[in-house]
Design a protein around this motif. Structure first.
Motif, short mmCIF file in Angstrom:
data_model
loop_
_atom_site.label_atom_id
_atom_site.label_comp_id
_atom_site.label_asym_id
_atom_site.label_seq_id
_atom_site.Cartn_x
_atom_site.Cartn_y
_atom_site.Cartn_z
N CYS A 1 0.78 10.86 -0.19
CA CYS A 1 2.08 10.66 0.46
C CYS A 1 1.93 10.50 1.97
O CYS A 1 2.63 9.68 2.59
N SER A 2 1.02 11.28 2.55
CA SER A 2 0.82 11.20 4.00
C SER A 2 0.31 9.81 4.40
O SER A 2 0.78 9.22 5.38
N ILE A 3 -0.66 9.29 3.61
CA ILE A 3 -1.18 7.95 3.90
C ILE A 3 -0.09 6.90 3.68
O ILE A 3 0.03 5.94 4.44
N SER A 4 0.72 7.10 2.63
CA SER A 4 1.84 6.19 2.36
C SER A 4 2.82 6.17 3.53
O SER A 4 3.31 5.10 3.94
N ILE A 5 3.10 7.37 4.08
CA ILE A 5 4.01 7.47 5.23
C ILE A 5 3.43 6.72 6.43
O ILE A 5 4.15 6.01 7.14
N ILE A 6 2.13 6.83 6.63
CA ILE A 6 1.48 6.15 7.76
C ILE A 6 1.55 4.64 7.58
O ILE A 6 1.87 3.90 8.52
N CYS A 7 1.26 4.17 6.34
CA CYS A 7 1.28 2.72 6.08
C CYS A 7 2.67 2.14 6.30
O CYS A 7 2.85 1.15 7.03
N GLY A 8 3.68 2.75 5.66
CA GLY A 8 5.05 2.25 5.82
C GLY A 8 5.59 2.51 7.21
O GLY A 8 6.31 1.67 7.78
N ALA B 1 10.76 12.46 9.58
CA ALA B 1 10.23 13.64 10.30
C ALA B 1 10.86 14.92 9.75
O ALA B 1 10.17 15.93 9.56
N GLY B 2 12.16 14.85 9.46
CA GLY B 2 12.84 16.02 8.91
C GLY B 2 12.32 16.38 7.53
O GLY B 2 12.14 17.57 7.21
N ALA B 3 12.09 15.36 6.69
CA ALA B 3 11.58 15.62 5.33
C ALA B 3 10.19 16.24 5.38
O ALA B 3 9.87 17.15 4.60
N VAL B 4 9.34 15.74 6.31
CA VAL B 4 8.01 16.31 6.47
C VAL B 4 8.12 17.76 6.95
O VAL B 4 7.38 18.65 6.49
N TYR B 5 9.04 18.02 7.87
CA TYR B 5 9.26 19.38 8.37
C TYR B 5 9.65 20.32 7.23
O TYR B 5 9.21 21.48 7.19
N LEU B 6 10.45 19.81 6.28
CA LEU B 6 10.87 20.63 5.14
C LEU B 6 9.79 20.72 4.07
O LEU B 6 9.96 21.42 3.07
N GLY B 7 8.69 19.97 4.26
CA GLY B 7 7.59 20.02 3.30
C GLY B 7 7.75 19.09 2.12
O GLY B 7 6.96 19.16 1.18
N ASP B 8 8.73 18.21 2.14
CA ASP B 8 8.97 17.29 1.02
C ASP B 8 8.29 15.96 1.32
O ASP B 8 8.93 14.97 1.70
N TYR B 9 6.98 15.93 1.14
CA TYR B 9 6.19 14.74 1.48
C TYR B 9 6.52 13.56 0.57
O TYR B 9 6.52 12.41 1.01
N THR B 10 6.75 13.86 -0.69
CA THR B 10 7.03 12.77 -1.64
C THR B 10 8.31 12.04 -1.24
O THR B 10 8.35 10.80 -1.22
N GLU B 11 9.34 12.79 -0.90
CA GLU B 11 10.61 12.16 -0.52
C GLU B 11 10.46 11.41 0.80
O GLU B 11 11.01 10.31 0.97
N ALA B 12 9.71 11.99 1.74
CA ALA B 12 9.49 11.31 3.02
C ALA B 12 8.78 9.97 2.79
O ALA B 12 9.15 8.94 3.38
N ALA C 1 0.83 -1.21 0.00
CA ALA C 1 0.00 0.00 0.00
C ALA C 1 0.86 1.25 0.00
O ALA C 1 0.59 2.22 -0.73
N SER C 2 1.91 1.23 0.82
CA SER C 2 2.82 2.38 0.87
C SER C 2 3.44 2.64 -0.49
O SER C 2 3.52 3.79 -0.95
N GLY C 3 3.86 1.58 -1.17
CA GLY C 3 4.49 1.73 -2.48
C GLY C 3 3.53 2.23 -3.53
O GLY C 3 3.85 3.12 -4.33
N ILE C 4 2.30 1.67 -3.55
CA ILE C 4 1.31 2.08 -4.55
C ILE C 4 0.92 3.54 -4.35
O ILE C 4 0.81 4.32 -5.32
N LEU C 5 0.74 3.93 -3.09
CA LEU C 5 0.34 5.31 -2.79
C LEU C 5 1.42 6.32 -3.18
O LEU C 5 1.11 7.36 -3.79
N VAL C 6 2.67 6.04 -2.86
CA VAL C 6 3.72 7.00 -3.18
C VAL C 6 3.95 7.06 -4.68
O VAL C 6 4.21 8.14 -5.24
N CYS C 7 3.83 5.93 -5.36
CA CYS C 7 3.97 5.94 -6.83
C CYS C 7 2.83 6.73 -7.47
O CYS C 7 3.05 7.48 -8.45
#
Length: 730
Positions: A138-145, A173-184, A112-118
Motif C-alpha cells: 500500500c505504501s508503494i502504491s501511495i507513492i506511485c499514485g 495523509a489523514g488516512a495514513v495518520y489513522l493507520g488505514d494504509y489500504t484505504e489511503a 502500478a498503483s492499482g496493481i499494488l493496492v489490489c
C-alpha cells in the motif's frame, strides 16, 4: 511559438475569469506555447497563478488546443515565461514535434498503483489482517499514485489555492495518520485513475477539434511564368499566382478556376460531401478536395486570408468564450470546495472538543467529506460538452461562435427568416413584362434597366438581366435619388422617371383601379412587382409606363426545412421581408411559415425582432449577415446562410451555415438542445451524487474509497455522456 507586438486595440484579460478590462500596453509582446499535461481546470489555474507577475499582462490557457498564450513586457525573456509555465506542473513542448497524448510514465504509475493496492487487498483478505507485506504494498502504491497528485497539491498550497489535489493530499495523509494504509492507497489510485480518464477524454475531444481545423494543405504545385511546375510551401504562394491542382489533391488556396473542369468535395467547409461541379470562372476554396480533373487556379487569397483559415480562427475563438452553464459551474466550484473544506474542519474538531466524540471517528468522517468535495465530475462536464457540441457542428459546416450561442440555439422559441436567399433561391427573374401605355416595350425596358443598373438588389438585377436577354442596351442616368424600401427617382435622357414597388405607386398617386387589380393578380401568384413610369412633378401628374412581374423560385428544401425547424422545438417561424404583403403571404403559405410581415424597411425588421424577443425571449434571425445586420444584431442569435460565399457573413453572424441550405439550421437547433440537456444532466447528476455521499458520510455509512470510487464513476459517466455530442443526430 509565435511572437508579435500587440496594438492598443487589444484588451487585457483577467487571469482567472477571462473577462476584458484594461487595454494592453502598446509595447506588449505575445508568445504562444504548446504544453503537455494540461487536462483540467486545476492545471489552468496553476498556470495562471504561476504567471501572475507584474510583467505579464494577460494569459489565455486553452484546454482544447493545449496552448498557453501570454502577453508580457519586452523586458521579460521568453525563456522566463517558459520556466514559469513549467513551474506550474505542466511542460512546454516543441510545437513542431509530435508528442504522445498521454505519457507512458503516467499510465505506468496509475497501473502500478492499482496493481499494488489490489494485491494488498487480496493479501489482507487471505490473512484476515493488515500484514507488513500489505502495508508495504500500500505504501508503494501511495507513492506511485501520489507522484501524480502530491506535487500538484503542494504547488497549489504554495500559491494559496485549494484545489482537488490539495483535498486528496490531506485525505491520504489523514488516512495514513489513522493507520488505514489500504484505504489511503485506494483513494490515491482511484483519484489518479479518474484524472487519467479525464485526460483521455480531453485528448479525444482535442483530436476531434484538430480533425476539423487541420484541413489546411501544406504544399502547392506552383506554375511559373515559363510554364514549369514546382512544389512550394503554401505560405509562399501569392495573390495572382497560378497553381495546378491534380485529381485527389487539396486546393491549397482560395482562387478561381482558369483552366479545366472538375468535381470538388467541399465537405471540410460545408459538411456536405456531395461533389460540386467546377468549371472556368468558378471559385474554389483551400482545404477542399479535387475529385476528378486537373485544373489550373488563379490565387485570389493567400492561405492566411482564405475561407478555411477564417473557419479555423472561428473554431479556436469559439473555445475561449464560456457558456452560461460553464460560468455557473466555475463560480460554484470556487465557493463549494472551500466551503466543504471548512465543513470538514468543523466536523473534525467540534464533536470531539465539545461533545466528547472519538477523535478517530470524526477525523475519518472529515476525511470522507474532503474526498466527496472533489468537484472533478462537476468541473469537467460542461467544457467537454460544449467543445464536443461545437466540434460536431463544425464538421457539418455549421460554425457556432461559442458555447453561449450553442446554448442559445438550444433555447430558441421563435425564428425570423428573410425571404430572398433564405426561403427563395435569391436569383429572381422577370416572368411577366406588361406595357401600360403606348411607348414601345423596348423603350420601357431600356428606361427600367438603365435605372436598375445602379442597384445591386436581386430584383433590380433581374430587370437588368431581362434587358440583356432581350438585346436592349442601357443608357446613362443623369441623376438619381433612392427612396429606401420603396424605389428610386432618376433622370434618363432629360426625363424624370420613378421605379419602385406597389406601395410606391400609391404614395405617388399613380395607382389606378385597373393597375391595382393587375398588381394584386401578380402578387397572388407570389410575384414581386416593379413599376416604372413618369415621375409626378410640376404640372405632370405622372404616368405608369410598364410593370415587371418578377418571380423568385422557392427552394426545394424550404418546406421540409421549416417542418424540421418546428419539430426541433421552435414554436414560431416568422418571415420578415421588404417585399409586398401578398407576395410574402403566398410564399409563406407554400412553405408552412406561421407569421409573415411584408413591406418592412430595415428599421421595421428591427422593430419586429424586438417584439418577438419581448414575446418569446429567445429569437433567432436568419439573414445574409450584411443587409440584415441591424436585425441580426437585435435578435438573441444571428444566423447567416451560405457563408461559404461571403466573408462578411462569417464575421457578422453568431452562427454561420456554410452550405446554402436551411435544413442545417434544424440540425443546429437539435444539437443545441442536446447540448443543453446533457449539460443539465451532468451538473444535476454530479451534484446529486455529492449530496448523497455527503449525507452518507455524516451518518457514518460511507468510506473514503467508496466516495472516491463514486466520484471516479461520476467523472467517467459525465465525460462519456458529453462525448456523445461528437456524433450529430439528424
Amino acid at each position: 511559438m509565435g511572437k508579435a507586438c500587440c496594438s492598443t486595440d487589444d484588451l487585457k484579460t483577467d487571469l482567472t475569469s477571462g473577462k476584458s478590462d484594461l487595454a494592453l500596453p502598446t509595447e506588449a509582446v505575445e508568445s504562444t506555447f504548446k504544453v503537455s499535461g494540461m487536462d483540467c481546470a486545476d492545471e489552468i489555474a496553476a498556470i495562471q497563478s504561476s504567471l501572475k507577475i507584474e510583467q505579464v499582462f494577460r494569459v489565455e490557457a486553452k484546454l482544447m488546443s493545449s496552448t498557453v498564450q501570454v502577453w508580457y513586457s519586452p523586458d521579460l525573456d521568453e525563456n522566463e515565461i517558459r520556466r514559469l509555465i513549467n513551474k506550474s506542473g505542466v511542460k512546454v513542448v516543441d510545437p513542431n514535434k509530435s508528442s504522445k497524448a498521454i505519457s507512458r510514465q503516467r499510465v505506468a504509475l496509475v497501473a502500478a498503483s492499482g496493481i499494488l493496492v489490489c494485491s494488498a487487498i487480496v493479501i489482507g483478505f487471505l490473512t484476515k489482517e493488515q500484514s507488513l507485506v500489505s502495508m508495504a504494498l500500500c505504501s508503494i502504491s501511495i507513492i506511485c499514485g501520489g507522484f501524480l497528485v502530491f506535487p500538484k497539491g503542494l504547488r497549489a498550497i504554495r500559491h494559496g489555492h485549494l484545489d482537488m489535489n490539495v483535498l486528496m493530499t490531506v485525505a491520504v495523509a489523514g488516512a495514513v495518520y489513522l493507520g488505514d494504509y489500504t484505504e489511503a492507497a485506494m483513494v490515491v489510485f482511484l483519484f489518479a485513475f479518474s484524472e487519467l480518464l479525464e485526460a483521455f477524454s480531453v485528448v479525444r475531444a482535442r483530436k476531434a477539434i484538430q480533425d476539423v481545423i487541420n484541413v489546411s494543405p501544406k504544399v502547392a504545385l506552383l506554375k511559373t511564368v515559363n510554364g514549369e511546375l514546382i512544389n512550394v510551401a503554401v505560405d509562399a504562394v501569392k495573390v495572382g499566382d497560378t497553381v495546378v491542382v491534380r485529381a485527389g489533391d487539396l486546393f491549397p488556396t482560395d482562387g478561381n478556376v482558369i483552366s479545366g473542369k472538375t468535381e470538388v468535395n467541399q465537405a471540410p467547409l460545408t459538411g456536405e460531401s456531395t461533389p460540386v461541379k467546377k468549371k472556368e470562372g468558378d471559385g474554389v476554396y483551400a482545404g477542399t478536395v479535387n475529385l476528378s480533373g486537373s485544373v489550373e487556379v488563379q490565387v485570389t487569397k493567400i492561405l492566411s486570408d482564405s475561407k478555411v483559415s477564417q473557419i479555423i480562427r472561428m473554431v479556436e475563438e469559439a473555445q475561449k468564450s464560456k457558456a452560461p452553464s460553464q460560468r455557473f459551474v466555475d463560480q460554484f466550484a470556487k465557493i463549494y470546495t472551500p466551503a466543504v473544506f471548512v465543513l470538514g474542519l468543523l466536523i473534525c474538531f467540534v464533536p470531539p472538543l465539545f461533545f466528547g466524540g472519538r477523535w478517530e471517528d470524526w477525523i475519518y468522517k472529515a476525511l470522507v467529506l474532503l474526498v466527496i468535495a472533489c468537484p472533478c465530475a462537476l468541473v469537467i462536464s460542461t467544457p467537454v460538452s460544449i467543445v464536443s457540441g461545437l466540434t460536431a457542428m463544425a464538421r457539418r459546416g455549421v460554425l457556432v461562435k461559442g458555447g453561449i450561442f450553442l446554448e442559445t440555439l438550444g433555447r430558441l422559441k421563435a425564428l425570423a427568416v428573410d425571404k430572398t436567399g433564405t426561403i427563395t433561391e435569391g436569383v429572381p427573374q422577370v416572368l411577366v413584362m406588361k406595357k401600360w401605355n403606348d411607348l414601345p416595350e423596348r423603350e420601357i425596358v431600356k428606361i427600367a434597366a438603365s435605372i436598375e443598373k445602379l442597384s445591386n438588389h436581386p430584383l433590380a438585377q433581374a430587370v437588368v438581366r431581362y434587358a440583356e436577354k432581350s438585346g436592349v442596351s442601357v443608357v446613362g442616368v443623369e441623376q438619381s435619388q433612392t427612396e429606401q424600401g420603396r424605389g428610386i427617382f432618376a433622370t434618363v435622357e432629360g426625363h424624370e422617371y420613378f421605379l419602385g414597388n406597389h406601395r410606391f405607386t400609391h404614395e405617388l398617386g399613380v395607382c389606378s383601379s385597373d393597375l391595382e387589380k393587375y398588381l394584386q393578380s401578380l402578387e397572388e401568384q407570389a410575384m414581386s412587382v416593379v413599376v416604372v413610369g413618369h415621375k409626378p412633378h410640376d404640372d405632370c401628374v405622372g404616368e405608369v409606363l410598364g410593370v415587371f412581374g418578377i418571380g423568385d423560385k422557392i427552394r426545394e428544401e424550404a418546406k421540409a426545412a421549416i417542418q424540421d425547424i418546428h419539430k426541433a422545438g421552435c414554436e414560431t417561424v416568422v418571415m420578415l421581408s421588404g417585399d409586398n404583403n401578398r407576395t410574402v403571404s403566398a410564399i409563406s403559405k407554400q412553405v408552412g411559415i406561421d407569421k409573415v410581415f411584408g413591406e418592412l424597411l430595415p428599421e421595421g425588421k428591427v422593430t419586429k425582432i424586438k417584439e418577438l424577443v419581448s414575446e418569446y425571449k429567445y429569437v433567432g434571425m436568419v439573414g445574409d449577415g450584411v443587409n440584415d445586420a441591424p436585425a441580426l444584431a437585435q435578435a438573441s442569435i444571428g444566423i447567416a446562410m451560405g457563408a461559404i460565399g461571403t466573408d462578411a457573413a462569417i464575421e457578422t453572424a453568431d452562427v454561420a451555415l456554410m452550405k446554402d441550405d436551411l435544413r442545417q439550421l434544424s440540425v443546429a437547433i437539435v444539437q443545441g438542445r442536446r447540448t443543453l440537456g446533457i449539460i443539465r444532466f451532468n451538473i444535476g447528476f454530479a451534484l446529486a451524487l455529492k449530496a448523497l455521499f455527503l449525507i452518507l458520510a455524516l451518518l457514518g455509512y460511507s468510506s473514503m474509497w467508496m466516495a472516491i470510487a463514486a466520484d471516479t464513476g461520476a467523472t467517467l459517466i459525465v465525460i462519456l455522456n458529453a462525448l456523445r455530442l461528437l456524433k450529430i443526430q439528424n
